[in-house]
Design a protein around this motif. Structure first.
Motif, PDB file in Angstrom:
ATOM      1  N   LYS A  78       0.841  -1.203   0.000  1.00  0.00           N
ATOM      2  CA  LYS A  78       0.000   0.000   0.000  1.00  0.00           C
ATOM      3  C   LYS A  78       0.877   1.255   0.000  1.00  0.00           C
ATOM      4  O   LYS A  78       0.662   2.181  -0.774  1.00  0.00           O
ATOM      5  CB  LYS A  78      -0.892  -0.046   1.248  1.00  0.00           C
ATOM      6  CG  LYS A  78      -1.777   1.126   1.444  1.00  0.00           C
ATOM      7  CD  LYS A  78      -2.662   0.932   2.669  1.00  0.00           C
ATOM      8  CE  LYS A  78      -1.848   0.954   3.952  1.00  0.00           C
ATOM      9  NZ  LYS A  78      -2.623   0.771   5.171  1.00  0.00           N
ATOM     10  N   LYS A  79       1.876   1.238   0.871  1.00  0.00           N
ATOM     11  CA  LYS A  79       2.764   2.412   0.996  1.00  0.00           C
ATOM     12  C   LYS A  79       3.509   2.676  -0.325  1.00  0.00           C
ATOM     13  O   LYS A  79       3.573   3.810  -0.791  1.00  0.00           O
ATOM     14  CB  LYS A  79       3.757   2.139   2.132  1.00  0.00           C
ATOM     15  CG  LYS A  79       4.615   3.325   2.507  1.00  0.00           C
ATOM     16  CD  LYS A  79       5.564   2.910   3.624  1.00  0.00           C
ATOM     17  CE  LYS A  79       6.649   3.940   3.827  1.00  0.00           C
ATOM     18  NZ  LYS A  79       6.385   4.942   4.783  1.00  0.00           N
ATOM     19  N   PHE A  82       1.070   3.990  -3.174  1.00  0.00           N
ATOM     20  CA  PHE A  82       0.735   5.422  -3.085  1.00  0.00           C
ATOM     21  C   PHE A  82       1.968   6.287  -3.328  1.00  0.00           C
ATOM     22  O   PHE A  82       1.875   7.333  -3.955  1.00  0.00           O
ATOM     23  CB  PHE A  82       0.102   5.749  -1.729  1.00  0.00           C
ATOM     24  CG  PHE A  82      -1.324   5.298  -1.637  1.00  0.00           C
ATOM     25  CD1 PHE A  82      -2.240   5.662  -2.623  1.00  0.00           C
ATOM     26  CD2 PHE A  82      -1.770   4.528  -0.577  1.00  0.00           C
ATOM     27  CE1 PHE A  82      -3.562   5.255  -2.551  1.00  0.00           C
ATOM     28  CE2 PHE A  82      -3.089   4.117  -0.500  1.00  0.00           C
ATOM     29  CZ  PHE A  82      -3.986   4.478  -1.481  1.00  0.00           C
ATOM     30  N   SER A  83       3.109   5.831  -2.835  1.00  0.00           N
ATOM     31  CA  SER A  83       4.324   6.620  -3.023  1.00  0.00           C
ATOM     32  C   SER A  83       4.623   6.756  -4.522  1.00  0.00           C
ATOM     33  O   SER A  83       4.882   7.859  -5.016  1.00  0.00           O
ATOM     34  CB  SER A  83       5.490   5.935  -2.296  1.00  0.00           C
ATOM     35  OG  SER A  83       6.682   6.578  -2.627  1.00  0.00           O
ATOM     36  N   LEU A  85       2.554   6.301  -7.159  1.00  0.00           N
ATOM     37  CA  LEU A  85       1.510   7.024  -7.899  1.00  0.00           C
ATOM     38  C   LEU A  85       1.564   8.522  -7.590  1.00  0.00           C
ATOM     39  O   LEU A  85       1.475   9.365  -8.488  1.00  0.00           O
ATOM     40  CB  LEU A  85       0.128   6.464  -7.537  1.00  0.00           C
ATOM     41  CG  LEU A  85      -1.005   7.090  -8.331  1.00  0.00           C
ATOM     42  CD1 LEU A  85      -1.045   6.524  -9.739  1.00  0.00           C
ATOM     43  CD2 LEU A  85      -2.337   6.877  -7.651  1.00  0.00           C
ATOM     44  N   GLU A  86       1.718   8.841  -6.331  1.00  0.00           N
ATOM     45  CA  GLU A  86       1.677  10.258  -5.943  1.00  0.00           C
ATOM     46  C   GLU A  86       2.958  10.989  -6.343  1.00  0.00           C
ATOM     47  O   GLU A  86       2.942  12.192  -6.553  1.00  0.00           O
ATOM     48  CB  GLU A  86       1.360  10.376  -4.452  1.00  0.00           C
ATOM     49  CG  GLU A  86      -0.076   9.922  -4.173  1.00  0.00           C
ATOM     50  CD  GLU A  86      -0.486   9.988  -2.709  1.00  0.00           C
ATOM     51  OE1 GLU A  86       0.367  10.308  -1.867  1.00  0.00           O
ATOM     52  OE2 GLU A  86      -1.670   9.706  -2.428  1.00  0.00           O
ATOM     53  N   SER A  91      -3.384  11.151  -8.137  1.00  0.00           N
ATOM     54  CA  SER A  91      -4.225  11.042  -6.957  1.00  0.00           C
ATOM     55  C   SER A  91      -5.424  10.172  -7.331  1.00  0.00           C
ATOM     56  O   SER A  91      -5.980  10.320  -8.419  1.00  0.00           O
ATOM     57  CB  SER A  91      -4.689  12.449  -6.561  1.00  0.00           C
ATOM     58  OG  SER A  91      -5.665  12.367  -5.570  1.00  0.00           O
ATOM     59  N   THR A  92      -5.798   9.277  -6.443  1.00  0.00           N
ATOM     60  CA  THR A  92      -6.932   8.400  -6.766  1.00  0.00           C
ATOM     61  C   THR A  92      -8.009   8.527  -5.710  1.00  0.00           C
ATOM     62  O   THR A  92      -7.739   8.902  -4.573  1.00  0.00           O
ATOM     63  CB  THR A  92      -6.510   6.912  -6.785  1.00  0.00           C
ATOM     64  OG1 THR A  92      -5.850   6.638  -5.558  1.00  0.00           O
ATOM     65  CG2 THR A  92      -5.632   6.584  -7.955  1.00  0.00           C
ATOM     66  N   GLU A 139     -11.498   2.235   9.219  1.00  0.00           N
ATOM     67  CA  GLU A 139     -11.628   3.613   8.697  1.00  0.00           C
ATOM     68  C   GLU A 139     -13.090   3.927   8.404  1.00  0.00           C
ATOM     69  O   GLU A 139     -13.588   5.006   8.700  1.00  0.00           O
ATOM     70  CB  GLU A 139     -10.857   3.772   7.387  1.00  0.00           C
ATOM     71  CG  GLU A 139      -9.382   4.047   7.556  1.00  0.00           C
ATOM     72  CD  GLU A 139      -8.700   4.153   6.204  1.00  0.00           C
ATOM     73  OE1 GLU A 139      -9.193   4.864   5.312  1.00  0.00           O
ATOM     74  OE2 GLU A 139      -7.660   3.490   6.015  1.00  0.00           O
ATOM     75  N   GLY A 142     -15.062   4.532  11.454  1.00  0.00           N
ATOM     76  CA  GLY A 142     -14.737   5.874  11.930  1.00  0.00           C
ATOM     77  C   GLY A 142     -15.541   6.937  11.178  1.00  0.00           C
ATOM     78  O   GLY A 142     -16.109   7.841  11.781  1.00  0.00           O
ATOM     79  N   ASN A 145     -19.206   6.911  12.141  1.00  0.00           N
ATOM     80  CA  ASN A 145     -19.416   7.586  13.423  1.00  0.00           C
ATOM     81  C   ASN A 145     -19.411   9.101  13.254  1.00  0.00           C
ATOM     82  O   ASN A 145     -20.176   9.807  13.903  1.00  0.00           O
ATOM     83  CB  ASN A 145     -18.323   7.166  14.418  1.00  0.00           C
ATOM     84  CG  ASN A 145     -18.734   5.932  15.199  1.00  0.00           C
ATOM     85  OD1 ASN A 145     -19.804   5.903  15.809  1.00  0.00           O
ATOM     86  ND2 ASN A 145     -17.906   4.904  15.172  1.00  0.00           N
ATOM     87  N   GLN A 146     -18.556   9.582  12.360  1.00  0.00           N
ATOM     88  CA  GLN A 146     -18.513  11.032  12.134  1.00  0.00           C
ATOM     89  C   GLN A 146     -19.791  11.548  11.499  1.00  0.00           C
ATOM     90  O   GLN A 146     -20.166  12.698  11.688  1.00  0.00           O
ATOM     91  CB  GLN A 146     -17.302  11.407  11.269  1.00  0.00           C
ATOM     92  CG  GLN A 146     -16.011  11.495  12.039  1.00  0.00           C
ATOM     93  CD  GLN A 146     -16.166  12.219  13.369  1.00  0.00           C
ATOM     94  OE1 GLN A 146     -16.734  13.296  13.452  1.00  0.00           O
ATOM     95  NE2 GLN A 146     -15.683  11.604  14.433  1.00  0.00           N
ATOM     96  N   LEU A 148     -22.556  10.950  12.357  1.00  0.00           N
ATOM     97  CA  LEU A 148     -23.504  11.252  13.439  1.00  0.00           C
ATOM     98  C   LEU A 148     -23.312  12.666  13.988  1.00  0.00           C
ATOM     99  O   LEU A 148     -24.131  13.137  14.775  1.00  0.00           O
ATOM    100  CB  LEU A 148     -23.355  10.221  14.564  1.00  0.00           C
ATOM    101  CG  LEU A 148     -23.689   8.780  14.163  1.00  0.00           C
ATOM    102  CD1 LEU A 148     -23.352   7.814  15.286  1.00  0.00           C
ATOM    103  CD2 LEU A 148     -25.163   8.655  13.793  1.00  0.00           C
ATOM    104  N   ALA A 149     -22.238  13.328  13.563  1.00  0.00           N
ATOM    105  CA  ALA A 149     -22.038  14.717  14.000  1.00  0.00           C
ATOM    106  C   ALA A 149     -22.647  15.696  12.996  1.00  0.00           C
ATOM    107  O   ALA A 149     -22.592  16.897  13.190  1.00  0.00           O
ATOM    108  CB  ALA A 149     -20.544  15.004  14.148  1.00  0.00           C
ATOM    109  N   ASN A 151     -25.959  16.812  10.928  1.00  0.00           N
ATOM    110  CA  ASN A 151     -27.423  16.677  10.792  1.00  0.00           C
ATOM    111  C   ASN A 151     -27.863  16.446   9.345  1.00  0.00           C
ATOM    112  O   ASN A 151     -28.861  15.779   9.087  1.00  0.00           O
ATOM    113  CB  ASN A 151     -28.111  17.917  11.340  1.00  0.00           C
ATOM    114  CG  ASN A 151     -28.107  17.942  12.862  1.00  0.00           C
ATOM    115  OD1 ASN A 151     -27.612  17.003  13.500  1.00  0.00           O
ATOM    116  ND2 ASN A 151     -28.651  18.992  13.450  1.00  0.00           N
TER     117      ASN A 151
END
Lengths: 456, 454
Positions: A78-79, A82-83, A85-86, A91-92, A139, A142, A145-146, A148-149, A151
């Protein structure tokens, strides 16, 4: 001898090339737009699969499956992926909706070929390592859950659930806090095996490179695409709404209330589509519209007020959702909801005025060239046509079709699609402002409170 | 690093003081952009600046008017000393004039086929913009110049628009990230007007009067405080004629160059905790004081931001987001007219420990300060910045915004491209030096926004 060898190589090349690009607007797999000044090339690899294909209890699978393609390959961790490609200035991102998944690549145009090679490696030879998939699932939990902040995100979930309850469209593509942890690596592999097929993919590209060069590179780097079709989408029986129904998500302490009045929308290729769009423009899609002028400009109750089929992503090949949408200050919740109901009643029963029709025709006819104003605008319109069947007419043809519309034809279309008797009012906000409204909405059929929006 | 044409070297050397000037309008410069489009700069006799970018691939144009006034300006004005009016006034500009009554501005433009009709206000500038088919160029010049000179400002319209602005204020109050942003700037600045938000406070909003609005309009919406950026399908002589016809009679005003109070150098770490009823997890924001956009260290700070948070291969994406500690992480260099902040924002994932996240944020800072990044990582960071800047050149409206923001904050519409050129040539040592200069505790502000206890 030379000729025989040449033929041999051609045959070998042909046997390996599983992707053959064609530009048929309704069935092709290649959409190309050129912008000679573009220093950045935009590529979209589009799969005609999405959350509509998620199995019950594993909502979010399609989205996580496509995202897992960008978590390293068999050759590159993964690292490293991305290294590399970037470092090319690439950017994907992945965007999965109900009936499509788009893997996007933006890259400095000079580096298009090596970036496409990396993208092809990601799509065709992903590593799908357990630890990477588990990280991806964490992820996602996560980000859920966000939600829910926010409306507005909660409102969109509530509307979707209320209108499409019991179908695979009831949940957004991101899934729920209950369903996402159920997704296993095997589910992802099986999903990708079924949907990563040559007849399920479309390549859309806006670039400064020539069409032939781009075609050649795509056919070369995606040559090993697995052959075949993906399974058909499951059939959705659209639920029926009876009467006016109120759905509430209580959010104590909110300063504004998120509000919609919603019912099913209309298919993208429906013959009355243009009439409906023209009507919506007058009713709520523009700053000059009835809703905006009344609720924002005149009353100042809400920062925005709209009527649109674009608020909530539901594929237009599956009806979509029509919504009146506003976000009044908490203390103006009641006034905004009741006045919106009145305005909708008036719109459905009377249609447009002659002055409004003339205005809308001029406005829409004049604005139409913007659909062609940039390569990415053209690409989007052509992709939409390919996926959902929405016609992408040349300006002259569109203006001719506008000319034919009249008050009668538009009112007929409004009455056919819009329904001011059977809909769902969804409110997300402070209960103190919502409670008094329950007694004031005329002919209210039901009230439902959603306690846990992630597991309604 | 990708090879590109040395467009900017060419651009800086041109500076053509043309002999082909019009009666009242002088040509100033002609500067090529990285994608080959040319910016033609003119100045009218009354001081109004005109930037023309012809591009004829589609029969449309984008029209933007930028005023060098924002919420920081009004705070510095001795007659106002409040924030919120610049933004409220931006709303008033959509109401009416004697020739174009209330509600007609939007309608007329909409009928002509306008898209993207809107406006924004920020610390140091306000802008108005729309895109239209080429046939409507005269119409837009007429309407935009009319509202710049003849706006009706009365009690009724003012109060109605105040209601909408209060709605916007409340909408922002419901967003934990917006509240955190406001609190971070409040913490970091003690006297400089960047301490205050563009929206103002409810108390300030309710205290504004029609007289103050009229004063603000007359003083700051003057031609010598305005820039017109026109991009798309038009001819330059035609645009100059229209500019002279519609803006030519406006008189320049004396625009005071307010000098903001100098923010005293921070001497120690500042921290603050805030509770938000709708927050789900902790949101951590840090802000280091940095110099203004024209300072030579800005390119190095941009590269630092890119190393830390631009792209999936960035330090925070890998060590915070992909590691499951945070659901998102971002960094940016606030490139502003006056010294501002280098901001990092990290939204924790559910159940994650704030201390752990703070420690990774600090490790990231040290990663840059100690020069632990490889040459490949430096190249990745540079090319991510290049990708971002070149992507801004893909549409007329974003080209206009790039030129306008640059001009308003730095005084030069090419500043963003100068930064880009500097970034292409930047060394590891320069990035490390800048990081050690600014990313130090005594220069740091730490804000944590927490959910309400359940």
């Amino acid at each position: 001898m030379y000729k025989i060898l040449t033929l041999f190589f051609i045959l070998i090349t042909t046997a390996n090339a599983e992707i053959s690009l064609n530009e048929n607007p309704n069935s092709g797999n290649f959409i190309y737009e050129q912008d000679t000044k573009a220093l950045v090339t935009e590529v979209q690899v589009v799969f005609q699969s999405g959350s509509i294909d998620d199995p019950k209890g594993k909502e979010g699978l399609s989205s996580i499956a496509f995202e897992s393609l960008l978590r390293g390959t068999k050759k590159n961790s993964k690292k490293d992926f991305f290294s590399k490609l970037e470092t090319l200035g690439g950017s994907t991102s992945v965007d999965v909706s109900s009936n499509r998944a788009i893997i996007s690549l933006s890259v400095l145009s000079d580096n298009l070929k090596p970036a496409l090679e990396l993208l092809s490696e990601a799509i065709l030879s992903p590593s799908l390592k357990k630890e990477d998939i588990n990280g991806l699932i964490q992820e996602r939990i996560g980000s859920l859950n966000q939600e829910l902040a926010n409306n507005r995100s909660i409102l969109k979930r509530a509307v979707r659930f209320s209108l499409y309850e019991g179908t695979s469209l009831e949940t957004p593509p991101s899934g729920t806090l209950k369903s996402v942890p159920n997704i296993k690596v095997e589910d992802i592999k099986n999903f990708l095996d079924a949907h990563r097929k040559s007849e399920n993919v479309i390549f859309a590209i806006a670039t400064n490179h020539s069409k032939n060069d781009v075609k050649k590179v795509i056919e070369e780097v995606f040559g090993d695409f697995p052959e075949g079709k993906s399974p058909a989408h499951p059939k959705i029986d659209l639920p029926k709404i009876t009467g006016r129904n109120l759905v509430v998500v209580e959010r104590e302490g909110s300063s504004t209330t998120e509000m919609t009045i919603s019912h099913m929308g209309i298919l993208a290729n429906d013959p009355i589509r243009d009439e409906i769009e023209l009507g919506l423009f007058v009713f709520g899609e523009d700053m000059s519209s009835r809703l905006f002028q009344e609720l924002r400009a005149k009353k100042g109750w809400t920062y925005g007020a709209y009527a649109t089929q674009r608020l909530i992503e539901i594929p237009r090949s599956h009806s979509g959702i029509f919504s009146i949408y506003a976000f009044p200050q908490s203390e103006h919740t009641k006034d905004t909801v009741l006045r919106s109901i009145e305005l909708y009643n008036e719109y459905v029963s009377k249609g447009l005025t002659a002055k409004e029709l003339s205005f809308a025709k001029k406005s829409n006819g004049n604005a139409y060239p913007f659909k062609f104003a940039s390569s990415s605008a053209r690409l989007t319109s052509r992709l939409y046509q390919r996926l959902d069947g929405a016609p992408f007419l040349p300006t002259k043809e569109y203006r001719a079709s506008l000319k034919k519309m009249n008050l009668k034809s538009i009112h007929k279309a409004i009455k056919k699609m819009h329904d001011n008797k059977n809909y769902i009012i969804t409110l997300v906000g402070d209960p103190k402002q919502i409670e008094p409204l329950k007694k004031e909405i005329p002919e209210l059929n039901s009230v439902r409170k959603i306690e846990d929006i992630m597991n309604p | 690093m990708t090879k590109t044409l040395p467009y900017f070297l060419l651009g800086t050397s041109i500076f053509l003081f043309s002999f082909l000037s019009y009666a009242k309008t002088e040509k100033v410069t002609e500067t090529p952009l990285p994608n080959g489009l040319i910016v033609h700069e003119y100045k009218m006799q009354n001081g109004m600046r005109l930037l023309f970018v012809p591009e004829r691939s589609a029969p449309v144009f984008t029209y933007q008017v930028w005023f060098r006034v924002g919420s920081a300006t009004e705070k510095m004005d001795p007659k106002l000393k409040k924030t919120g009016l610049a933004h409220l006034f931006e709303h008033m500009m959509f109401r009416g004039t004697p020739k174009v009554p209330d509600g007609k501005f939007d309608t007329i433009l909409s009928e002509a086929g306008a898209t993207g009709l809107n406006a924004t206000t920020w610390n140091d500038r306000t802008n108005y913009f729309e895109s239209l088919p080429k046939e409507s160029l005269d119409l837009v010049f007429r309407l935009e110049s009319d509202r710049m000179a003849n706006l009706v400002i009365n009690e009724k319209l003012f109060k109605t628009e105040l209601g909408a602005v209060i709605g916007e204020y409340k909408m922002n109050e419901d967003k934990p990230s917006r509240v955190a942003y406001r609190e971070l700037y409040d913490l970091a600045f003690t006297v400089h007007p960047y301490k205050y938000t563009t929206l103002g406070t409810l108390e300030e909003l309710n205290s504004f009067t029609v007289e103050e609005a009229r004063f603000f309009y007359k003083k700051y919406y003057a031609p010598n405080n305005a820039t017109l950026i026109l991009l798309g399908d038009f001819e330059i002589p035609q645009a100059i004629k229209l500019a002279e016809k519609y803006y030519g009679k406006m008189k320049s005003q004396e625009i005071p160059e307010h000098v903001p109070p100098t923010e005293p150098a921070q001497e120690k770490l500042r921290t603050k905790e805030q509770i938000h009823p709708l927050a789900q997890t902790d949101l951590i924001m840090t802000g280091y004081h940095i110099p203004n956009i024209n300072h030579q260290d800005i390119p190095a700070l941009e590269v630092a931001a890119s190393i830390l948070a631009y792209g999936n291969g960035s330090y925070y994406e890998e060590n915070l987001v992909q590691a499951g500690i945070a659901s998102s992480a971002s960094c940016y260099t606030a490139k502003s007219r006056y010294p501002s902040l280098f901001v990092t924002s990290v939204q924790l994932a559910t159940g994650q420990d704030t201390k752990k996240a703070l420690s990774v944020i600090e490790e990231g800072v040290n990663f840059v300060r100690k020069g632990k990044f490889s040459s490949t990582e430096l190249e990745r960071a540079k090319n991510q910045y290049l990708l971002y800047t070149y992507s801004e050149l893909l549409s007329l409206s974003s080209i206009g915004s790039t030129l306008g923001e640059s001009l308003m904050s730095s005084g030069s519409y090419t500043r963003d491209f100068e930064i880009l050129e500097a970034i292409k040539a930047i060394t590891k040592e320069q990035v490390v030096e800048a990081a050690n200069k600014y990313f130090v505790d005594k220069n740091k502000n730490l804000l944590t926004l927490k959910p309400k206890a359940k």
